[in-house]
Design an enzyme around this catalytic site. Structure first.
Site: not given
Length: 288
Positions: A189-191
């Site tokens: 989700g927030d890579l």
């Protein structure tokens, strides 16, 4: 006794009000509680992100670890669930957890270090590695995309339509398309490189948001981060990430455009610096 980093304390109080002030006041005692519970001693100064503090510690057996305490937000509840599902494969290993207190004991990883060669390929491979069957109860990217179908046009209208009709229409169409056929695997989700460290030289993810859906969703944070340094060749970046992650290139493009448009609107609401807003504006427009 922990000295709470002033910048973290101030930001938490500004964002969370009285609840944030209360939690910051309780944080030193909370640290002491978990140091004792998990038989750890502090071995260095604290670090922090936007919603949590991290302390390097040494366990009773002499091994290194980190103690992480997060502000009790619903969005933070998924992290230990997701890390447990990965079980150290491509992500930080969870050593102990207290979900009711938003506390975790994690393995200590090494800094990312030098610039990563072929970043879109490297992170795409990691996204593929992390795409395991999702545990139950995680938020759905398909549902998130369906929310954008209604929320993005309304949000844009409230702000005076700063993105233009073409960009908003594209975001709505892309979000609707992505919601209609969304895979059901675990997604970070927030890579981006701010959430990557190393274990024995290998890229290792930390700080997951945790969704069930499509790994193609994870392209935008990486693109945005690389854009801050220098605008990349977007078509090449899409191809490299998609091929390494084993996802469809068009899905990477569609998720990135819709997600950039939604981010561009929130960037204005949050009062982020203009250079931050300009990047997501440019991505949403270029991919429309």
């Amino acid at each position: 006794m922990l000295t709470v980093p002033p910048a973290f304390a101030e930001a938490t109080v500004v964002r969370e009000g009285d609840a944030g002030s209360t939690w910051i006041g309780e944080l030193p005692a909370l640290v002491e509680e978990f140091l004792e519970r998990w038989s750890c001693t502090v071995s260095g100064p604290p670090a922090h992100g936007s919603v949590g503090v991290v302390l390097p510690v040494v366990r009773a057996d002499g091994s290194d670890a980190v103690l992480k305490l997060s502000f009790p937000l619903a969005v933070n509840a998924a992290e230990p669930v997701v890390l447990t599902a990965w079980n150290g494969d491509g992500a930080a290993r969870l050593l102990d957890r207290a979900d009711d207190r938003y506390a975790m004991l994690l393995e200590r990883l090494s800094p990312l270090g030098d610039e990563v060669p072929d970043p879109f390929t490297a992170v795409g491979r990691l996204a593929r590695r992390l795409a395991v069957p999702a545990p139950p109860g995680l938020p759905s990217l398909a549902e998130r995309a369906l929310q954008w179908v209604d929320e993005v046009p309304a949000h844009a209208a409230r702000l005076g339509n700063p993105l233009g009709r073409k960009v908003v229409d594209a975001a709505v169409a892309n979000a609707r398309e992505m919601a209609a056929d969304d895979p059901a695997v675990l997604v970070h989700g927030d890579l981006h490189f701010g959430n990557l460290l190393r274990r024995d030289g290998d890229l290792t993810a930390v700080d997951p948001n945790g969704f069930v859906g499509d790994p193609a969703y994870d392209f935008l944070p990486l693109l945005r981060g690389e854009w801050y340094a220098r605008p990349p060749d977007v078509e090449r970046a899409i191809a490299e990430f998609a091929d390494a992650a084993e996802v469809d290139r068009e899905r990477v493009r569609r998720w990135a455009q819709a997600r950039a448009a939604e981010s561009a609107l929130w960037s204005r609401d949050l009062g982020e610096p203009s250079w931050v807003t300009d990047v997501v504006d440019a991505i949403a427009g270029d991919l429309a």
